[in-house]
Design a protein around this motif. Structure first.
Motif, PDB file in Angstrom:
ATOM      1  N   SER A   1      52.478  47.988  43.035  1.00  0.00           N
ATOM      2  CA  SER A   1      53.527  48.897  43.489  1.00  0.00           C
ATOM      3  C   SER A   1      53.087  49.759  44.667  1.00  0.00           C
ATOM      4  CB  SER A   1      53.962  49.800  42.333  1.00  0.00           C
ATOM      5  OG  SER A   1      52.847  50.533  41.831  1.00  0.00           O
ATOM      6  N   GLY A   2      51.791  49.838  44.911  1.00  0.00           N
ATOM      7  CA  GLY A   2      51.287  50.703  45.973  1.00  0.00           C
ATOM      8  C   GLY A   2      50.932  49.927  47.226  1.00  0.00           C
ATOM      9  N   ALA A   3      49.713  50.162  47.734  1.00  0.00           N
ATOM     10  CA  ALA A   3      49.289  49.529  48.978  1.00  0.00           C
ATOM     11  C   ALA A   3      49.165  48.015  48.852  1.00  0.00           C
ATOM     12  CB  ALA A   3      47.958  50.122  49.436  1.00  0.00           C
ATOM     13  N   SER A   4      49.116  47.489  47.622  1.00  0.00           N
ATOM     14  CA  SER A   4      49.035  46.035  47.425  1.00  0.00           C
ATOM     15  C   SER A   4      50.408  45.392  47.296  1.00  0.00           C
ATOM     16  CB  SER A   4      48.213  45.719  46.169  1.00  0.00           C
ATOM     17  OG  SER A   4      46.888  46.173  46.296  1.00  0.00           O
ATOM     18  N   GLY A   5      51.460  46.122  47.663  1.00  0.00           N
ATOM     19  CA  GLY A   5      52.812  45.599  47.496  1.00  0.00           C
ATOM     20  C   GLY A   5      53.437  45.025  48.742  1.00  0.00           C
TER      21      GLY A   5
ATOM     22  N   LEU B   1      41.940  30.143  41.919  1.00  0.00           N
ATOM     23  CA  LEU B   1      43.135  30.700  41.296  1.00  0.00           C
ATOM     24  C   LEU B   1      44.393  29.919  41.654  1.00  0.00           C
ATOM     25  CD1 LEU B   1      42.581  34.540  41.835  1.00  0.00           C
ATOM     26  CD2 LEU B   1      42.630  33.352  39.628  1.00  0.00           C
ATOM     27  N   ASP B   2      44.486  29.469  42.886  1.00  0.00           N
ATOM     28  CA  ASP B   2      45.695  28.806  43.378  1.00  0.00           C
ATOM     29  C   ASP B   2      45.316  27.647  44.291  1.00  0.00           C
ATOM     30  OD1 ASP B   2      48.285  28.160  44.142  1.00  0.00           O
ATOM     31  OD2 ASP B   2      48.406  29.756  45.649  1.00  0.00           O
ATOM     32  N   PRO B   3      44.823  26.550  43.722  1.00  0.00           N
ATOM     33  CA  PRO B   3      44.367  25.430  44.556  1.00  0.00           C
ATOM     34  C   PRO B   3      45.481  24.803  45.389  1.00  0.00           C
ATOM     35  CG  PRO B   3      44.397  24.824  42.223  1.00  0.00           C
ATOM     36  CD  PRO B   3      44.621  26.296  42.283  1.00  0.00           C
ATOM     37  N   GLU B   4      46.746  24.992  44.970  1.00  0.00           N
ATOM     38  CA  GLU B   4      47.859  24.409  45.733  1.00  0.00           C
ATOM     39  C   GLU B   4      48.272  25.277  46.918  1.00  0.00           C
ATOM     40  OE1 GLU B   4      48.135  25.022  42.406  1.00  0.00           O
ATOM     41  OE2 GLU B   4      47.615  22.990  41.707  1.00  0.00           O
ATOM     42  N   ARG B   5      47.643  26.450  47.083  1.00  0.00           N
ATOM     43  CA  ARG B   5      47.986  27.377  48.176  1.00  0.00           C
ATOM     44  C   ARG B   5      49.474  27.732  48.139  1.00  0.00           C
ATOM     45  NH1 ARG B   5      42.756  25.450  48.182  1.00  0.00           N
ATOM     46  NH2 ARG B   5      41.630  26.046  50.087  1.00  0.00           N
ATOM     47  N   ARG B   6      49.983  28.063  46.972  1.00  0.00           N
ATOM     48  CA  ARG B   6      51.388  28.455  46.854  1.00  0.00           C
ATOM     49  C   ARG B   6      51.638  29.828  47.436  1.00  0.00           C
ATOM     50  NH1 ARG B   6      51.687  28.304  40.628  1.00  0.00           N
ATOM     51  NH2 ARG B   6      49.613  29.162  41.070  1.00  0.00           N
TER      52      ARG B   6
ATOM     53  N   PRO C   1      50.058  39.548  48.247  1.00  0.00           N
ATOM     54  CA  PRO C   1      49.374  40.421  47.293  1.00  0.00           C
ATOM     55  C   PRO C   1      50.116  40.561  45.967  1.00  0.00           C
ATOM     56  CG  PRO C   1      49.578  41.471  49.446  1.00  0.00           C
ATOM     57  CD  PRO C   1      50.456  40.273  49.456  1.00  0.00           C
ATOM     58  N   ILE C   2      51.443  40.550  46.015  1.00  0.00           N
ATOM     59  CA  ILE C   2      52.213  40.738  44.787  1.00  0.00           C
ATOM     60  C   ILE C   2      51.996  39.558  43.849  1.00  0.00           C
ATOM     61  CG2 ILE C   2      54.524  41.063  43.830  1.00  0.00           C
ATOM     62  CD1 ILE C   2      55.324  42.302  46.535  1.00  0.00           C
ATOM     63  N   ALA C   3      52.085  38.344  44.372  1.00  0.00           N
ATOM     64  CA  ALA C   3      51.866  37.156  43.540  1.00  0.00           C
ATOM     65  C   ALA C   3      50.445  37.128  42.994  1.00  0.00           C
ATOM     66  CB  ALA C   3      52.159  35.892  44.345  1.00  0.00           C
ATOM     67  N   LEU C   4      49.480  37.496  43.841  1.00  0.00           N
ATOM     68  CA  LEU C   4      48.086  37.508  43.407  1.00  0.00           C
ATOM     69  C   LEU C   4      47.882  38.516  42.283  1.00  0.00           C
ATOM     70  CD1 LEU C   4      45.047  36.971  43.566  1.00  0.00           C
ATOM     71  CD2 LEU C   4      44.955  38.484  45.560  1.00  0.00           C
ATOM     72  N   CYS C   5      48.348  39.739  42.468  1.00  0.00           N
ATOM     73  CA  CYS C   5      48.141  40.774  41.450  1.00  0.00           C
ATOM     74  C   CYS C   5      48.835  40.410  40.145  1.00  0.00           C
ATOM     75  CB  CYS C   5      48.633  42.116  41.963  1.00  0.00           C
ATOM     76  SG  CYS C   5      47.625  42.824  43.285  1.00  0.00           S
ATOM     77  N   ARG C   6      50.010  39.829  40.225  1.00  0.00           N
ATOM     78  CA  ARG C   6      50.718  39.442  39.008  1.00  0.00           C
ATOM     79  C   ARG C   6      49.966  38.346  38.265  1.00  0.00           C
ATOM     80  NH1 ARG C   6      56.944  39.464  41.391  1.00  0.00           N
ATOM     81  NH2 ARG C   6      57.268  41.734  41.219  1.00  0.00           N
ATOM     82  N   GLN C   7      49.410  37.385  38.988  1.00  0.00           N
ATOM     83  CA  GLN C   7      48.651  36.337  38.311  1.00  0.00           C
ATOM     84  C   GLN C   7      47.406  36.912  37.648  1.00  0.00           C
ATOM     85  OE1 GLN C   7      48.405  32.523  40.092  1.00  0.00           O
ATOM     86  NE2 GLN C   7      46.377  32.048  39.271  1.00  0.00           N
TER      87      GLN C   7
END
Length: 688
Positions: A314-318, A353-358, A420-426
């Motif tokens: 929600s902050g600087a990583s959003g 974490l994301d080998p498909e580079r989604r 960043p949002i997708a990364l933090c959620r994962q």
């Protein structure tokens, strides 16, 4: 044998140590087995009889690893150290043995040095010889790092970590921050590689050994026996493998070894009580710093409650996109060494974490350098492979960028961008992590840990990690932390757009907005612009110290457009007719330390440090016996500034490794460089 580590001199400068790949020949034995042979040292990498059987006999059986793995019940990982990685045969055999014998909850940590690593292609060719280890070899090859001095952490699977230390074996082990349970003392034969088998190596091994640590080695050379004994190892001769009549095995005695931090006792890590270290940890902050710490701890077995008052990212990583980039100093220093290690680690980490580079891309980044003559000096000073950084003239930079660039650049092929949002959620969804939206109001030490006062409840935990960016100031006991406002701008790119628009200088032209989507690399100067994603172009960001306002400002959009014109003039020309009022965007507050290096480590008791080490103000070389006092079970990961997507993941590994009593992912001097108490010491020395 499998290990190769040598240097032509005793004093190694880690800031300027160039790593060169192994010089190989591929030779067939009587059975037509084609195996790697070192032309530099005139020696084999492993036994021509049966390299895998030799590794099991010499290193696994003579360190009693099958039984020790089966009996392992400690919370921490079992740690193995090796001198000379070579093809990795010893390490991967140890991994296979661990999988076969260790209980499901056990973990393995492998540490290996290598002065002349194989290329990825040579490694692939070598591992065709051992199909039974194909699964392990594929994980190794997939993460194989470039030839860069320092520590490269590879996560081979959820239970097994490998730290590759590229450099001279004695030098690397003297910098190792951590201890091991068993040693594989490997390397080319002492007669071929005497520079590795020297007293400094045995001393470094002894300093990095846990009480009762064992060792095994194929050689029985007299000076090896004497060196081991002088360093505090008991040895004995035992039957060797195949035609080798004898080998050595033994263990470290209980002789105390000098403290490597004797001159800087304030950086001695606080003791970790393992009865509670892995049970329940609260992480405060749901951005990249907090979620990466939470995931790193949970992977090691901790129960983690992840707390953020506004929710994940929600902050600087959003922001919708964040650049993965570093800016190296012209003269190599501790900060640049850390950021380089962090960039290489983060690229491997994201690929796992994301080998498909989604939701991320290692598309590469161009750092605009103009005609700055220091660019060539930087490249010469670091002497890095082109796969890490290389010079690009304007023509090459234009080709790489996919848009016109009018200046030279430094090209970082392994950099790029991330959502960043997708990364933090994962990361927040990692098993063992429980996200909770709440605000921390108070913190009180209890007999067994800490009690957190949240919005409408209390939470008892064993340890706490603060990772709330600029909001961490309330909990950092006076450590300096600066708020820095940053605003990004976004422009939507129409799917079909030959449109008539007015440019600021009152010239009407037709512009194909779609051409902006041809940008293929991140471009970075004072600002940055990233390849379009989901029809939007993201660029920025402003830099406003000591500003906590997150309302969007039209003036900042204009500043971002002006910086875009300087960074990517051809791209800016394509967009020039769009008024700054058409920009979307987002403003957030980053946190920075005075020296622009993150804080990552235990939280110091500032008052005690200032009192205990006050004499540094009169004598910077004064020696102290008292270790630095830290708040028990409190940790910090903050001040990541604008490069948090690169720095936070490796800082998370540092904190999780310390809490779980593992070897650290960085050399000791870099661990100390990140220590939150470094500013206290610097200020005392300067009389502040």
């Amino acid at each position: 044998m499998s290990g190769k580590s040598v240097t032509s001199h005793r004093q190694v400068n880690p800031h300027r140590q160039a790593i060169r790949h192994a010089e190989l020949d591929w030779r067939a034995d009587d059975g037509d087995l084609v195996a790697p042979f070192s032309t530099a040292y005139d020696d084999v990498y492993f036994s021509r009889q049966d390299g895998q059987a030799e590794s099991r006999f010499v290193f696994l059986d003579n360190n009693d690893l099958p039984r020790r793995f089966a009996d392992w019940r400690h919370r921490r990982a079992f740690a193995i150290g090796e001198t000379g990685f070579g093809t990795g045969l010893n390490m991967l055999c140890a991994w296979a043995c661990f999988d076969e014998h260790a209980p499901a909850e056990a973990r393995l940590h492998l540490v290996s040095t290598e002065m002349h690593p194989l290329t990825r292609e040579a490694l692939e060719r070598a591992w065709r010889l051992w199909p039974p280890l194909a699964r392990q070899a594929a994980r190794l090859i997939d993460q194989w790092p470039p030839a860069v001095a320092g520590i490269h952490r590879l996560q081979l699977d959820d239970r097994v970590t490998l730290d590759l230390h590229f450099g001279d074996a004695a030098d690397c082990l003297s910098r190792l921050d951590g201890q091991v349970d068993a040693w594989f003392l490997d390397g080319f034969a002492p007669s071929k590689n005497p520079e590795m088998w020297r007293p400094e190596l045995f001393e470094a091994m002894a300093a990095a050994s846990r009480p009762g640590a064992t060792f095994a080695t194929f050689t029985c050379a007299g000076f090896v026996r004497r060196g081991l004994a002088a360093a505090g190892f008991r040895w004995r001769k035992v039957p060797g493998f195949g035609r080798k009549r004898e080998m050595l095995r033994g263990e470290r005695d209980e002789t105390p070894h000098p403290d490597p931090r004797a001159a800087t006792p304030w950086f001695q890590p606080p003791p970790v009580g393992f009865a509670s270290a892995a049970s329940h940890i609260a992480v405060i902050g749901g951005g990249i710093a907090g979620t990466s710490v939470a995931a790193a701890l949970a992977r090691r077995g901790s129960q983690v409650t992840l707390i953020d008052r506004a929710g994940i990212a929600s902050g600087a990583s959003g922001n919708p996109q964040a650049a993965l980039y570093v800016k190296l100093a012209i003269e190599p220093n501790l900060q640049s060494r850390f950021y380089l290690a962090a960039l290489l680690y983060t690229q491997r980490w994201l690929a796992r974490l994301d080998p498909e580079r989604r939701w991320w891309s290692d598309c590469g980044l161009l750092q605009m350098a103009g005609d700055d003559p220091r660019r060539q000096r930087l490249l010469a000073n670091y002497d890095l492979p082109a796969s890490v950084v290389a010079a690009s003239d304007p023509s090459e930079a234009t080709r790489l960028a996919g848009t016109g660039v009018d200046q030279s650049a430094l090209y970082y092929p392994q950099a790029g961008w991330v959502d960043p949002i997708a990364l933090c959620r994962q990361l927040a969804a990692t098993p063992g992590v429980t996200p909770r939206q709440a605000e921390l109001h108070a913190l009180r030490e209890t007999e067994g840990g800490w009690r957190l006062q949240l919005d409408h409840e209390t939470l008892d935990v064993d340890q706490v990690v603060f990772a709330t960016g600029h909001a961490s100031r309330a909990w950092l006991d006076g450590l300096p932390l600066q708020s820095v406002r940053g605003q990004i701008s976004t422009l939507s790119l129409p799917s079909h757009a030959d449109i008539d628009i007015d440019i600021d200088i009152d010239i009407d032209i037709d512009i194909d907005i779609n051409s902006a989507s041809t940008l293929t690399r991140v471009l970075c100067a004072e600002g940055y612009v990233m390849p379009a994603r989901e029809g939007k172009l993201t660029f920025g960001a402003t830099f406003s110290p000591n500003d906590d306002d997150i309302e969007l400002r039209q003036s900042d959009h204009q500043r971002n457009l002006e910086e875009l014109a300087r960074t990517a003039p051809a791209l800016a020309e394509q967009l020039a007719g769009l008024p700054s009022g058409d920009c979307g965007g987002r403003a957030s507050i980053r946190a920075a330390s005075p020296d622009k290096t993150p804080y990552a480590g235990p939280l110091p008791d500032t008052g005690r440090w200032r009192a205990d080490y006050a004499a540094l103000g009169k004598d910077a070389k004064r020696r102290f016996d008292a270790p630095g006092k830290h708040y028990p079970g409190l940790w910090v990961s903050t001040a990541h500034g604008s490069r948090g997507m690169v720095s936070a993941p490796l800082c998370a590994e540092l904190i999780a490794s310390r809490i779980h009593d593992e070897p650290m992912p960085l050399e000791r001097e870099l661990v100390d460089h990140l220590h939150p108490g470094r500013r206290i010491i610097a200020d005392l020395i300067r009389g502040r």
